[in-house]
Motif scaffolding. Sequence first.
Motif, PDB file in Angstrom:
ATOM      1  N   LEU A  69       0.861  -1.189   0.000  1.00  0.00           N
ATOM      2  CA  LEU A  69       0.000   0.000   0.000  1.00  0.00           C
ATOM      3  C   LEU A  69       0.893   1.233   0.000  1.00  0.00           C
ATOM      4  O   LEU A  69       1.698   1.421   0.918  1.00  0.00           O
ATOM      5  CB  LEU A  69      -0.885  -0.002   1.260  1.00  0.00           C
ATOM      6  CG  LEU A  69      -1.649   1.302   1.524  1.00  0.00           C
ATOM      7  CD1 LEU A  69      -2.763   1.497   0.500  1.00  0.00           C
ATOM      8  CD2 LEU A  69      -2.240   1.306   2.932  1.00  0.00           C
ATOM      9  N   ASN A  70       0.772   2.058  -1.034  1.00  0.00           N
ATOM     10  CA  ASN A  70       1.484   3.342  -1.063  1.00  0.00           C
ATOM     11  C   ASN A  70       0.430   4.409  -0.743  1.00  0.00           C
ATOM     12  O   ASN A  70      -0.392   4.735  -1.592  1.00  0.00           O
ATOM     13  CB  ASN A  70       2.135   3.558  -2.437  1.00  0.00           C
ATOM     14  CG  ASN A  70       3.107   2.440  -2.806  1.00  0.00           C
ATOM     15  OD1 ASN A  70       3.031   1.855  -3.883  1.00  0.00           O
ATOM     16  ND2 ASN A  70       4.013   2.107  -1.900  1.00  0.00           N
ATOM     17  N   TYR A  71       0.462   4.923   0.506  1.00  0.00           N
ATOM     18  CA  TYR A  71      -0.637   5.776   0.970  1.00  0.00           C
ATOM     19  C   TYR A  71      -0.600   7.169   0.350  1.00  0.00           C
ATOM     20  O   TYR A  71      -1.604   7.848   0.256  1.00  0.00           O
ATOM     21  CB  TYR A  71      -0.655   5.876   2.507  1.00  0.00           C
ATOM     22  CG  TYR A  71       0.655   6.340   3.098  1.00  0.00           C
ATOM     23  CD1 TYR A  71       1.641   5.428   3.463  1.00  0.00           C
ATOM     24  CD2 TYR A  71       0.930   7.700   3.254  1.00  0.00           C
ATOM     25  CE1 TYR A  71       2.851   5.857   3.976  1.00  0.00           C
ATOM     26  CE2 TYR A  71       2.131   8.131   3.756  1.00  0.00           C
ATOM     27  CZ  TYR A  71       3.086   7.206   4.118  1.00  0.00           C
ATOM     28  OH  TYR A  71       4.291   7.633   4.617  1.00  0.00           O
ATOM     29  N   MET A 116       0.496  -6.552   5.148  1.00  0.00           N
ATOM     30  CA  MET A 116       0.396  -5.344   4.327  1.00  0.00           C
ATOM     31  C   MET A 116       1.699  -4.567   4.488  1.00  0.00           C
ATOM     32  O   MET A 116       2.140  -4.309   5.607  1.00  0.00           O
ATOM     33  CB  MET A 116      -0.804  -4.506   4.728  1.00  0.00           C
ATOM     34  CG  MET A 116      -1.092  -3.442   3.704  1.00  0.00           C
ATOM     35  SD  MET A 116      -2.585  -2.527   4.082  1.00  0.00           S
ATOM     36  CE  MET A 116      -3.803  -3.374   3.132  1.00  0.00           C
ATOM     37  N   HIS A 117       2.306  -4.222   3.350  1.00  0.00           N
ATOM     38  CA  HIS A 117       3.585  -3.499   3.326  1.00  0.00           C
ATOM     39  C   HIS A 117       3.252  -2.057   2.941  1.00  0.00           C
ATOM     40  O   HIS A 117       2.819  -1.800   1.819  1.00  0.00           O
ATOM     41  CB  HIS A 117       4.488  -4.177   2.293  1.00  0.00           C
ATOM     42  CG  HIS A 117       5.830  -3.541   2.127  1.00  0.00           C
ATOM     43  ND1 HIS A 117       6.910  -4.220   1.642  1.00  0.00           N
ATOM     44  CD2 HIS A 117       6.284  -2.285   2.350  1.00  0.00           C
ATOM     45  CE1 HIS A 117       7.960  -3.427   1.589  1.00  0.00           C
ATOM     46  NE2 HIS A 117       7.605  -2.243   2.022  1.00  0.00           N
ATOM     47  N   VAL A 379       0.191  -7.062  -5.594  1.00  0.00           N
ATOM     48  CA  VAL A 379      -1.071  -6.469  -6.075  1.00  0.00           C
ATOM     49  C   VAL A 379      -0.923  -5.036  -6.583  1.00  0.00           C
ATOM     50  O   VAL A 379      -1.133  -4.777  -7.756  1.00  0.00           O
ATOM     51  CB  VAL A 379      -2.207  -6.554  -5.027  1.00  0.00           C
ATOM     52  CG1 VAL A 379      -3.536  -6.084  -5.635  1.00  0.00           C
ATOM     53  CG2 VAL A 379      -2.358  -7.993  -4.507  1.00  0.00           C
ATOM     54  N   TRP A 380      -0.619  -4.070  -5.699  1.00  0.00           N
ATOM     55  CA  TRP A 380      -0.435  -2.694  -6.164  1.00  0.00           C
ATOM     56  C   TRP A 380       0.996  -2.284  -5.856  1.00  0.00           C
ATOM     57  O   TRP A 380       1.455  -2.467  -4.740  1.00  0.00           O
ATOM     58  CB  TRP A 380      -1.386  -1.726  -5.445  1.00  0.00           C
ATOM     59  CG  TRP A 380      -2.830  -2.065  -5.622  1.00  0.00           C
ATOM     60  CD1 TRP A 380      -3.640  -2.648  -4.701  1.00  0.00           C
ATOM     61  CD2 TRP A 380      -3.627  -1.868  -6.782  1.00  0.00           C
ATOM     62  NE1 TRP A 380      -4.890  -2.822  -5.211  1.00  0.00           N
ATOM     63  CE2 TRP A 380      -4.931  -2.351  -6.496  1.00  0.00           C
ATOM     64  CE3 TRP A 380      -3.391  -1.339  -8.052  1.00  0.00           C
ATOM     65  CZ2 TRP A 380      -5.966  -2.322  -7.411  1.00  0.00           C
ATOM     66  CZ3 TRP A 380      -4.433  -1.293  -8.959  1.00  0.00           C
ATOM     67  CH2 TRP A 380      -5.696  -1.782  -8.641  1.00  0.00           C
ATOM     68  N   TYR A 381       1.682  -1.674  -6.824  1.00  0.00           N
ATOM     69  CA  TYR A 381       3.029  -1.191  -6.540  1.00  0.00           C
ATOM     70  C   TYR A 381       3.313   0.038  -7.371  1.00  0.00           C
ATOM     71  O   TYR A 381       3.203  -0.003  -8.597  1.00  0.00           O
ATOM     72  CB  TYR A 381       4.081  -2.272  -6.832  1.00  0.00           C
ATOM     73  CG  TYR A 381       5.360  -1.966  -6.100  1.00  0.00           C
ATOM     74  CD1 TYR A 381       5.436  -2.117  -4.729  1.00  0.00           C
ATOM     75  CD2 TYR A 381       6.466  -1.450  -6.775  1.00  0.00           C
ATOM     76  CE1 TYR A 381       6.584  -1.787  -4.025  1.00  0.00           C
ATOM     77  CE2 TYR A 381       7.611  -1.126  -6.088  1.00  0.00           C
ATOM     78  CZ  TYR A 381       7.660  -1.300  -4.717  1.00  0.00           C
ATOM     79  OH  TYR A 381       8.795  -0.977  -4.026  1.00  0.00           O
ATOM     80  N   HIS A 392      -0.974  -1.290 -10.721  1.00  0.00           N
ATOM     81  CA  HIS A 392      -1.369  -2.692 -10.628  1.00  0.00           C
ATOM     82  C   HIS A 392      -0.259  -3.630 -11.112  1.00  0.00           C
ATOM     83  O   HIS A 392       0.022  -3.723 -12.298  1.00  0.00           O
ATOM     84  CB  HIS A 392      -2.652  -2.937 -11.439  1.00  0.00           C
ATOM     85  CG  HIS A 392      -3.237  -4.279 -11.120  1.00  0.00           C
ATOM     86  ND1 HIS A 392      -3.887  -5.050 -12.036  1.00  0.00           N
ATOM     87  CD2 HIS A 392      -3.239  -5.000  -9.977  1.00  0.00           C
ATOM     88  CE1 HIS A 392      -4.274  -6.179 -11.479  1.00  0.00           C
ATOM     89  NE2 HIS A 392      -3.901  -6.174 -10.229  1.00  0.00           N
ATOM     90  N   GLN A 393       0.391  -4.293 -10.172  1.00  0.00           N
ATOM     91  CA  GLN A 393       1.439  -5.257 -10.525  1.00  0.00           C
ATOM     92  C   GLN A 393       1.228  -6.452  -9.615  1.00  0.00           C
ATOM     93  O   GLN A 393       1.687  -6.476  -8.493  1.00  0.00           O
ATOM     94  CB  GLN A 393       2.824  -4.666 -10.307  1.00  0.00           C
ATOM     95  CG  GLN A 393       3.083  -3.394 -11.111  1.00  0.00           C
ATOM     96  CD  GLN A 393       4.540  -2.983 -11.048  1.00  0.00           C
ATOM     97  OE1 GLN A 393       5.423  -3.718 -11.429  1.00  0.00           O
ATOM     98  NE2 GLN A 393       4.783  -1.799 -10.543  1.00  0.00           N
TER      99      GLN A 393
END
Length: 430
Positions: A69-71, A116-117, A379-381, A392-393
């Motif tokens: 997760l990149n907030y 979750m990262h 999932v998301w990066y 979406h990766q």
Amino acid sequence: MIRCDTTAAPCDPSLASIREKVEAGVRLDRADGEALFATEDIWSVCAMADLVRRRMHGDRAYYNVNRHLNYSNICALSCTFCAFHRKKGDDGAYERTTDEIREEARQAVASGATEMHIVGGLHPWLKFDYYTDMLRAIREEAPRLHLKAFTAVEIVHLARISGRGRDGIDGIRAVLSDLRDAGLGSLPGGGAEVFDDRVHDEAFKGKIRHGAWMDVHQAAHELGLHTNATMLYGHVESPAERVNHFMLLRQQQDDTLLQWANASDINTPDADRHDGSTSPAVVLTGPDEMYPQRRLPTSETCDTGWYQCAIPLPFVPDDSQLEALHGPTGIENLRTIAVARLMFDNVPHVKAFWIMQTLPMAQIMLQSAGADDIDGTVVWYDITKVEGAGTHQETSVVGLHRAIREAGLEPVERDTLYRPVTRAGETWSI
Ligand code: V47
């Protein structure tokens, strides 16, 4: 699977003494590290790393079911290697609301994620509460999700915005402790880049220097939090600077583990470990019979944290200000993973992060260059933008299993602390 002969002598005779040390489980020194980067005999370097990796992990290769997760990508810094950062008002600048983050957590649970990262830029205006609220919100939605969050660079930023910037290491401890109370489980390894002042000033001026990065990790370890350590390579650094980066991290891990060993009555016969030539407190890479009791503590027997995983990250130039550089080649990627495995004799895992290495390269690194971990489903990066695309990766567990099995290894799903995960239908246990 038929494997190449990892017992063969190196083709480059200058590697013979390194090979002897590796076979005997003797620590490699700085000159060895530099020789491993200099040789053209890349397959002998990989064979030595593979030997060590098989001693440590057998046929196991680890992955996890996770979500990155990149907030927010809004960042006060403008590092030249970074294609992620935006200024407020720029096209594509974003910050996730707590409700959006809650939704991410619900989706993570639905997809069976165990971790979750979470990382983002150094947002100039968000208050400290945003970060603790974010962790608490995820906790409420997903009580079992391990939260691996915030690089050391973000932690220093959080100390400043929470009014504890002048308190030095005490301020860092206070921030980590507040975050832990809100749900933080461990720190990722980002933000380390290359521990060198020249490289710092050329490629990431404005970021904290390596002493501050290491202080944050030390404080985290003292609080019992495990952490990882990255190195961003293949831009303006030299091979000697890469080796120095490895040596600094290895020394810090030694210091942490020596304290544990002394407290646990583990035999550490060589008093002076600081010249790099004598044995460290904990040796993970030697043959079993040499070091029967000097292995890592388990989380159950030890309340300190340590570096779990070393992660060399290849520089991806696309869309960054350093786009004119070509980034490291495949050979250099294999070599750097292998040298990391050989130098980090006191760090249990070496990760080939498939997003940046690519899945085909990560597979080869598992098979023959010393990596034992590939990260997860992701999932998301949004940090690196290969061919301009972020977000979406995703790969599936089936895709990770296939890559690992084709490499002749056995996939092991792990949680963030490397405990095997067992699944029965939609439920999982450790
Ligand atoms: O700190 C930024 C790097 C890092 C680029 O701990 C770039 O398990 C390559 O640390 N090309 C964030 N790299 C990612 C990270 C990470 C990733 C996976 C697992 C773990 C872990 C940690 O990405 C940043 C920076 O060093 N980075 N830009 C780039 N253009």
